[in-house]
Design a protein around this motif. Structure first.
Motif, PDB file in Angstrom:
ATOM      1  N   GLU A 151     -23.389  69.095 -61.902  1.00 36.83           N
ATOM      2  CA  GLU A 151     -23.738  68.452 -63.163  1.00 36.83           C
ATOM      3  C   GLU A 151     -22.905  67.169 -63.282  1.00 36.83           C
ATOM      4  O   GLU A 151     -21.715  67.159 -62.969  1.00 36.83           O
ATOM      5  N   GLY A 152     -23.540  66.077 -63.706  1.00 35.45           N
ATOM      6  CA  GLY A 152     -22.829  64.795 -63.849  1.00 35.45           C
ATOM      7  C   GLY A 152     -22.839  63.944 -62.587  1.00 35.45           C
ATOM      8  O   GLY A 152     -22.292  62.840 -62.574  1.00 35.45           O
ATOM      9  N   SER A 153     -23.487  64.442 -61.522  1.00 35.38           N
ATOM     10  CA  SER A 153     -23.456  63.676 -60.260  1.00 35.38           C
ATOM     11  C   SER A 153     -24.731  62.855 -60.040  1.00 35.38           C
ATOM     12  O   SER A 153     -24.924  62.273 -58.972  1.00 35.38           O
ATOM     13  N   GLY A 154     -25.609  62.813 -61.058  1.00 37.40           N
ATOM     14  CA  GLY A 154     -26.920  62.176 -60.871  1.00 37.40           C
ATOM     15  C   GLY A 154     -26.842  60.723 -60.434  1.00 37.40           C
ATOM     16  O   GLY A 154     -27.611  60.281 -59.575  1.00 37.40           O
ATOM     17  N   PHE A 155     -25.906  59.994 -61.014  1.00 36.14           N
ATOM     18  CA  PHE A 155     -25.805  58.573 -60.675  1.00 36.14           C
ATOM     19  C   PHE A 155     -25.418  58.410 -59.197  1.00 36.14           C
ATOM     20  O   PHE A 155     -26.017  57.622 -58.463  1.00 36.14           O
ATOM     21  N   ALA A 156     -24.437  59.189 -58.779  1.00 35.13           N
ATOM     22  CA  ALA A 156     -23.981  59.102 -57.381  1.00 35.13           C
ATOM     23  C   ALA A 156     -25.103  59.525 -56.426  1.00 35.13           C
ATOM     24  O   ALA A 156     -25.304  58.912 -55.369  1.00 35.13           O
ATOM     25  N   LEU A 157     -25.854  60.558 -56.812  1.00 40.14           N
ATOM     26  CA  LEU A 157     -26.957  61.012 -55.962  1.00 40.14           C
ATOM     27  C   LEU A 157     -28.020  59.917 -55.831  1.00 40.14           C
ATOM     28  O   LEU A 157     -28.591  59.706 -54.755  1.00 40.14           O
ATOM     29  N   ALA A 158     -28.282  59.224 -56.955  1.00 43.65           N
ATOM     30  CA  ALA A 158     -29.294  58.156 -56.923  1.00 43.65           C
ATOM     31  C   ALA A 158     -28.866  57.062 -55.952  1.00 43.65           C
ATOM     32  O   ALA A 158     -29.681  56.536 -55.188  1.00 43.65           O
ATOM     33  N   GLN A 159     -27.579  56.739 -55.957  1.00 47.56           N
ATOM     34  CA  GLN A 159     -27.087  55.714 -55.028  1.00 47.56           C
ATOM     35  C   GLN A 159     -27.283  56.175 -53.590  1.00 47.56           C
ATOM     36  O   GLN A 159     -27.709  55.415 -52.729  1.00 47.56           O
ATOM     37  N   ALA A 160     -26.977  57.451 -53.348  1.00 47.39           N
ATOM     38  CA  ALA A 160     -27.085  57.980 -51.982  1.00 47.39           C
ATOM     39  C   ALA A 160     -28.536  57.976 -51.517  1.00 47.39           C
ATOM     40  O   ALA A 160     -28.831  57.732 -50.347  1.00 47.39           O
ATOM     41  N   ARG A 161     -29.464  58.243 -52.452  1.00 41.41           N
ATOM     42  CA  ARG A 161     -30.877  58.321 -52.079  1.00 41.41           C
ATOM     43  C   ARG A 161     -31.448  56.952 -51.733  1.00 41.41           C
ATOM     44  O   ARG A 161     -32.289  56.822 -50.842  1.00 41.41           O
ATOM     45  N   LEU A 162     -30.983  55.939 -52.461  1.00 43.90           N
ATOM     46  CA  LEU A 162     -31.670  54.658 -52.356  1.00 43.90           C
ATOM     47  C   LEU A 162     -31.380  53.904 -51.062  1.00 43.90           C
ATOM     48  O   LEU A 162     -32.190  53.098 -50.626  1.00 43.90           O
ATOM     49  N   GLY A 163     -30.230  54.174 -50.414  1.00 44.23           N
ATOM     50  CA  GLY A 163     -29.908  53.451 -49.171  1.00 44.23           C
ATOM     51  C   GLY A 163     -30.989  53.614 -48.119  1.00 44.23           C
ATOM     52  O   GLY A 163     -31.672  52.653 -47.743  1.00 44.23           O
ATOM     53  N   PRO A 164     -31.206  54.858 -47.645  1.00 43.87           N
ATOM     54  CA  PRO A 164     -32.237  55.045 -46.617  1.00 43.87           C
ATOM     55  C   PRO A 164     -33.627  54.646 -47.112  1.00 43.87           C
ATOM     56  O   PRO A 164     -34.400  54.018 -46.392  1.00 43.87           O
ATOM     57  N   GLY A 165     -33.951  54.979 -48.367  1.00 43.94           N
ATOM     58  CA  GLY A 165     -35.277  54.643 -48.902  1.00 43.94           C
ATOM     59  C   GLY A 165     -35.543  53.155 -48.817  1.00 43.94           C
ATOM     60  O   GLY A 165     -36.629  52.715 -48.432  1.00 43.94           O
ATOM     61  N   ARG A 166     -34.532  52.362 -49.166  1.00 40.63           N
ATOM     62  CA  ARG A 166     -34.718  50.907 -49.174  1.00 40.63           C
ATOM     63  C   ARG A 166     -34.922  50.358 -47.773  1.00 40.63           C
ATOM     64  O   ARG A 166     -35.768  49.495 -47.551  1.00 40.63           O
ATOM     65  N   ILE A 167     -34.145  50.854 -46.824  1.00 42.79           N
ATOM     66  CA  ILE A 167     -34.289  50.282 -45.472  1.00 42.79           C
ATOM     67  C   ILE A 167     -35.647  50.662 -44.883  1.00 42.79           C
ATOM     68  O   ILE A 167     -36.282  49.858 -44.199  1.00 42.79           O
TER      69      ILE A 167
END
Ligand code: FAD
Length: 417
Positions: A245-261
């Motif tokens: 709980e409370g880690s949503g922002f960090a998870l979003a950052q982790a998700r977007l790296g590979p998705g963007r490339i």
């Protein structure tokens, strides 16, 4: 840095190229007709996916698969040219189970899912049994700043109860989009604005989850959808929480790296196809006694397009190399750079190609209007250009602050008297 293709990449490239030539490109017309007639998923998609999987052309995007997970285990650098090839046809990535946003969602689940979440959601996604969506953006707040989101996830006993409205949720119009990864606030009053958010897994059939509409983008109908969705008292077990709980922002950052490339890799392929179309057309038609390419302005457009594609490709390969060698976190400046650069290159090249085609370039008789539309979407999807530019500028300033004054030796002002 060595960007030359490994023997494995060369072998995979030949196989993906053959699959595209034999099974995908010949069906472009049929795909368009079926989607136009409202037949979605198209009649041949399941068979093509089965075939791609049987040929080992499956989940090519995920480098670190576990032993029991199907896929090719390519590095990002090895995957880049393959993604580029699949980017030539908008629906081709799905055939190889390499389409957004499923890929980003699988990456996220791969990193953070609990054992039971992995069994229930990640494994079927890796097997291609259904699709998934990622729900962060909201119509009522500026969602490029994820701290603004307002969807509430309140803990009640062993459940979370979700209330909020999302939109532009890709994949949500697919009948088999079975799981939504939803970002909301579990602790909206936390003093740390980056600890207010969490992510939770919401199965599609959960009561209270309603898909409101699938708006067109640039008047373009996306059959997979970029939907508006409402969550009204949607109740899911607390065990559906992804990570802490409370880690949503960090998870979003982790998700977007590979998705963007991955988006950028495919964009290079789309732009490359637009250039090839432009170059052929410029040799076919004449005005004022010259072939189009013999007019200086058209030749210049062709040359600039080639330069811009190659520049973008090299930067994408550098970002891929860095992700493989130093990790997505260390590569975040390169990832921000490609996300700010590539979609504009994509639309610029597509726009030039449309111009060279004349009015035909705006019709569905060429793929150019679709290519342009998707490039334009990418200037917003996964964050608008400005946010990536701001991130790059911040990193530059931060780096400079570690050595402030270092440039003074290059300044030669006259002595003051
Ligand atoms: C085709 C498509 C698919 C999408 N798929 C998904 C999805 O699956 N899931 C999901 O959650 N979202 C999705 N999105 C939404 C996308 O991520 C958001 O549109 C994007 O993050 C911007 O948020 P916003 O639309 O609320 O714009 P806002 O946040 O309101 O921003 C508006 C504009 O403000 C400007 N701006 C913002 N910040 C800055 C800044 N720091 N400096 C200067 N200017 C700035 C930019 O010009 C920006 O475009 C998709 C979008 C599109 C177009």
């Amino acid at each position: 840095m060595d960007f030359s293709y490994t023997p494995k990449t060369q072998e995979m490239l030949a196989r993906v190229q053959k699959f595209m030539d034999d099974h995908i490109v010949p069906r472009i017309g049929q795909y368009n007709e079926e989607v136009h007639a409202g037949n979605y998923p198209v009649s041949f998609m399941a068979d093509l996916r089965e075939l791609a999987r049987s040929e080992g052309l499956w989940n090519m995007f995920l480098p670190h698969l576990k032993d029991d997970e199907p896929g090719t285990r390519l590095t990002n650098l090895e995957y880049a040219p393959l993604a580029e090839l699949t980017g030539r046809v908008s629906w081709a990535p799905e055939v190889f189970n390499c389409n957004a946003p499923d890929t980003g969602n699988m990456e996220l689940l791969h990193m953070f899912a609990s054992e039971s979440q992995r069994e229930q959601w990640l494994k079927p996604l890796l097997n291609g049994d259904f699709h998934s969506a990622f729900a962060m953006t909201e119509p009522d707040v500026a969602s490029s700043d994820a701290t603004n989101i307002t969807t509430l996830m309140q803990r009640e006993g062993d459940d979370y109860v979700i209330n909020g409205r999302k939109w532009f949720i890709s994949n949500a119009a697919r009948p088999d989009c079975s799981i939504f990864i939803v970002m909301g606030k579990t602790d909206p009053n936390n003093e740390n604005v980056h600890k207010q958010q969490s992510m939770i897994l919401v199965p599609r059939n959960t009561p209270g989850l309603e898909i409101i509409r699938n708006p067109t983008v640039l008047n373009h109908h996306s059959p997979e959808g970029h939907c508006e969705i409402v969550f009204r008292n949607v109740r899911v077990p607390a065990s559906n929480l992804l990570g802490e709980e409370g880690s949503g922002f960090a998870l979003a950052q982790a998700r977007l790296g590979p998705g963007r490339i991955h988006h950028c890799m495919r964009s290079i392929g789309s732009a490359q196809l637009a250039l090839e179309l432009m170059v052929e057309r410029a040799q076919e038609r004449k005005t004022f006694g010259k072939y189009l390419h013999q007019h200086g302005s058209i030749g210049e457009g062709i040359a600039k397009s080639r330069i811009e594609i190659e520049t973008a490709r090299l930067l994408v390969l550098k970002a891929a190399w860095m992700m493989d060698n130093v990790g997505a976190k260390e590569a975040r400046r390169e990832i921000a750079m490609i996300k700010a650069l590539v979609p504009t290159m994509h639309t610029t090249v597509a726009d030039r190609a449309m111009q060279v085609f004349g009015a035909m370039g705006l019709t569905p008789d060429t793929p150019l209007a679709d290519i342009y539309t998707w490039g334009r979407c990418l200037r917003l999807a996964d964050g608008p250009d400005e946010v990536h530019l701001q991130a790059i500028a911040r990193m530059e300033i931060k780096e400079s602050q570690t050595k402030l004054g270092a440039t003074s030796v290059y300044l030669t002002p006259p002595a003051r008297n």
